[in-house]
Design an enzyme around this catalytic site. Sequence first.
Site, PDB file in Angstrom:
ATOM      1  N   ASP A  12      40.924   0.036  43.651  1.00  0.00           N
ATOM      2  CA  ASP A  12      42.056  -1.351  43.595  1.00  0.00           C
ATOM      3  C   ASP A  12      42.101  -1.391  42.116  1.00  0.00           C
ATOM      4  O   ASP A  12      41.157  -1.525  41.378  1.00  0.00           O
ATOM      5  CB  ASP A  12      41.397  -2.591  44.176  1.00  0.00           C
ATOM      6  CG  ASP A  12      42.458  -3.551  44.282  1.00  0.00           C
ATOM      7  OD1 ASP A  12      42.497  -4.467  43.313  1.00  0.00           O
ATOM      8  OD2 ASP A  12      43.180  -3.567  45.221  1.00  0.00           O
TER       9      ASP A  12
ATOM     10  N   ASN B 194      52.333  -7.899  36.930  1.00  0.00           N
ATOM     11  CA  ASN B 194      53.710  -8.238  37.374  1.00  0.00           C
ATOM     12  C   ASN B 194      54.085  -9.571  36.727  1.00  0.00           C
ATOM     13  O   ASN B 194      55.500  -9.800  36.345  1.00  0.00           O
ATOM     14  CB  ASN B 194      53.595  -8.365  38.810  1.00  0.00           C
ATOM     15  CG  ASN B 194      53.733  -6.788  39.573  1.00  0.00           C
ATOM     16  OD1 ASN B 194      53.972  -6.189  38.993  1.00  0.00           O
ATOM     17  ND2 ASN B 194      52.957  -7.038  40.823  1.00  0.00           N
TER      18      ASN B 194
ATOM     19  N   ASP C  98      55.290  -1.456  38.422  1.00  0.00           N
ATOM     20  CA  ASP C  98      55.686  -0.061  39.102  1.00  0.00           C
ATOM     21  C   ASP C  98      55.174   1.017  38.130  1.00  0.00           C
ATOM     22  O   ASP C  98      54.833   2.042  38.868  1.00  0.00           O
ATOM     23  CB  ASP C  98      56.946   0.009  39.490  1.00  0.00           C
ATOM     24  CG  ASP C  98      57.385  -0.891  40.727  1.00  0.00           C
ATOM     25  OD1 ASP C  98      58.638  -1.295  40.743  1.00  0.00           O
ATOM     26  OD2 ASP C  98      56.888  -1.321  41.383  1.00  0.00           O
TER      27      ASP C  98
ATOM     28  N   GLU D  76      48.334  -2.477  45.212  1.00  0.00           N
ATOM     29  CA  GLU D  76      47.766  -1.835  44.092  1.00  0.00           C
ATOM     30  C   GLU D  76      46.343  -1.184  44.594  1.00  0.00           C
ATOM     31  O   GLU D  76      45.611  -0.928  43.809  1.00  0.00           O
ATOM     32  CB  GLU D  76      47.322  -3.057  42.959  1.00  0.00           C
ATOM     33  CG  GLU D  76      46.325  -3.884  43.486  1.00  0.00           C
ATOM     34  CD  GLU D  76      47.114  -4.863  44.163  1.00  0.00           C
ATOM     35  OE1 GLU D  76      48.035  -4.946  44.590  1.00  0.00           O
ATOM     36  OE2 GLU D  76      46.553  -6.143  43.948  1.00  0.00           O
TER      37      GLU D  76
END
Length: 995
Positions: free
Chosen positions: A874, A882, A891, A917
């Site tokens: 992760d 973000n 992204d 993620e």
Amino acid sequence: MERMRGASVANRARALAMLALLLCVGALPAIARAQDKPLTAYFRETWTTRQGLPHNQVNAIAQTPDGYLWFGTWEGLVRYNGLEFHSFDRGNTPELKDNGVRSVRASADGALVIGTSRGGVTVKRGDHWRTWRVKDGLAQEEIMDAIFDRRGRLWVATENAGIDVVDGSRVDHFTTRNGLPSAVTYGLLLDRDGSVWAATARGLVHFLDGRLVVYAQASGLPPAPVFRVFQDAGGRLFVGTERGVYRRQGERFVLASALLPDDGVPSMARDGAGNLWVGSVNNGLLRLGKSGVETFTSLRGLPNNRVAALLVDREGSIWAGTNAGLLRLSDAPFSTYNGDHGLSDDYVRAVLESRDGSLWLGTSRGLNRWRGGRLEASYTAADGLPSDSVLSLLEDRDGSLLVGSYTAGVMRLRDGKLVAHYDNAHGMPGSNQVRALAQQADGTLWLGTNRGLVRMRDGAYTHFGVAQGLPREFIISLQVARDGSLWVGTANGAARIVDGRVQALDMRGMNGAQDVFDFHEDADGTLWFATDRGLLRYRGGRLQALGLAQGLPVDTLFAVVDDGIGSLWLTSNRGVMRVGRSEVEAVMDGRKPRLELDRFGEADGLASYQCNGGSGPSALRDRGGRIWIATAGGAAVVEPKALRAYKRTLPPVLVEQVLANDRDVQVQGRLELPAGTRKLEFHYASLTFQTPRFVRYRYQLQGVDRDWIERGNQRVAQYTNVAPGNYRFRVNASAPGLGHGWSPDVTTLEIGIAPRLWQRPWFLPLLLLFGVLALAGLYRWRLGHMRQRAADLEAVVAARTRDLREQTERLRESDREKSFLVDKLREQSEAFERQAREDALTGLGNRRSMDEELARAFEQAVQSGRPLSFALIDIDHFKRINDGYSHAAGDRALVEIARIMRNELGVLGTLARWGGEEFGVLFEGLALEEARRRCERLRWAVERLDCSGFAPGWKMTISGGVAERTGIAHYERLVSRADALLYEAKRAGRNRIFG
């Protein structure tokens, strides 16, 4: 039952109010105890800007009916869900005209009323915001407080322009010209009878039946400003002034208590036990109860002594907003005593109850005597001890205390005075590091050192080591059994000494256990060993093991204590566990596959998760039935019989946010999403503030998922490549570590995704019908044409032959075209199949493809006996990319990390995007250690990633959990194991691989 998001706001408010009532009823036994528990024994948790607050000064606190906590700071409004702070300010909420939030009030209907320092009043109802300013009729935009009354009127207390009452488009102003004693106002209160109270710089004002009643010095109040008016659940009125707290008595006011200081009081609250909490300007936080007044200041952990805001939440926790941060106090199951209570050091290694009922606490910097709920005495090197680093304790038969030290051997104390000293300089063999002490019935003393075992009898020493049969000379624990024999725990197994002869115990096959940290003996002679590979049972000459495979969450156990009411308590480096004795016996006897237990940590009152071992006794049950545990943060104590009172109902899960194609969607009833929606993301939380880290979630998108998906404590669900149609998102919570199973209250969200034209059900049949008609027409035209050609060719044989050849060639070409079309359709079908198993962003396989690959590989590995490992990785703090940079940066980060991990793995592992993620890695043919090393290489590669191209200043890290197939019956269990290890890596600080 399922809760439909389409229900009305009123219904939800009533449901939440009922839930709050149930929580309060369930907390009644705890309330009774809270009256007697000292403030120093409360669990404390603090937050500052380092933990996510936008500003350290918290001016106001409120809790809305849905369970969210709201904080007013100088840098905006803050919403808290138990794990994350979400800020609303001028930058992201245009309706907020100023970041300086002075007051936050929650109305019964869920509305939030925000008063700002120079931006007027803003009201939030659901996702709708509205602001009142001077242009809307207010006399001033410097607001001190604002509330709604029962008629829906907005009352506004201004800084120095009196009070405004907004009723629709009409605004009434109250100043010194029409009855206010002062235009400087501080606070408002909506009385239970519907009237309104106002605190001013020159007294208290009561707006009653259209008239103003002023209470000032003549009514018993001091000649000082009134800062706060508070009314408890019983209707009693309290007034916080510049000179203390006053209580209404008829039409007069009297001092609430002469024990409270003569200080400014800007905040007050009443807890469920009836205690009055007072936030002062200079004296910190005070609690007025039946036993008097207790003070909690910055010397004990309060961020600052000015307490501007107080709130008792629906779980009974006390929240205090200060000038330097936020504090939460809660009556947790465990109490921890440490340096704050006078201990010589927080690092407690050994605990011992003496015959007179006092408790001895050995720390790394001295010995402490605890009696009657307080520290009676401390002894250190400054008091004449050869060493104050205590490792072990034992009360001799003559009443003296034996103290094993880290560097000075054994000290004998009587009445706190050193009367004898045993060490190498005085003839004691072995080492001066004494970790364990024991005494047999005949008075023989046994000293466990890190260089062998020493028997002390009649003033003579005898040394036992490897040569005498011990498995190792590093002695960790000792236990005198009921039959008189001595059990010895070493760093390489256990042994038994009978009549001076050593009998080593064969521990091979016990999960690789070596370190034996503690023993416990039952009345029937059964022995329990706490080891570095779980719990062992020795009964009838046979050893059995209980470890990770049977459900223990950790390997290494330091102590095992019987609470006398049916449970065993186990300590570890990762908290304390309680497990039913019958549960342990059932698993060890093969009557049950896995263990169910309760797990306790810092949220339950432990000052530190880290319990201590390798010294002793490190845990015990005292005569009153309480369990004492030595930890790195002090001596922790819990009363097992009272634990039931601390179990609270989990609040229902709230869907906080829904993203469709990465865009925020307002959640109001059923979600109708436009055509082209392919990606859905759900954010959710169960709003509990005492144990948020223990809550586990499961979700299901009906129409996509066949069954529930359990994702631990992750609060985000993502779906990609979602087809048009009707779906139902369901989510609920559990807290297995606290004894809560899955809640019957399921939160449900109905979703509809509109199809594009070619995705509508009638489009394909219509297209097929058109094709059939076209082919039929073509066929008929072709047949007529052929007949005409035949008639024409009858006249000329040569021309007929030539035309037939040409026609044959055209037919062949047509067949080739048809073959070409068929090939194209097959290629497109294969492309669609790849898309269903491939992540569009990273080009990696998606979760579906990895599930299929993992199932295949797992089955092959089981059949062939080859090793197989699986990892879940992760990206740490991904949401901050973000939020702080952009979704495009997020992204880009995903693409870069996928590229790096794919290059680094090569052919040695199969990589897929597991979701969001999170990535999954399948290692076929690799055992756990090699797979973990491969994942460490991935972690180093990601850590070296240059993020300047998309997230300047950001350092990318990953956390992961690696699990091996061995001992696991199904590949889904392998995934669950990797997920649990990933969670542990996150909790341990991130940027690490656990396996």
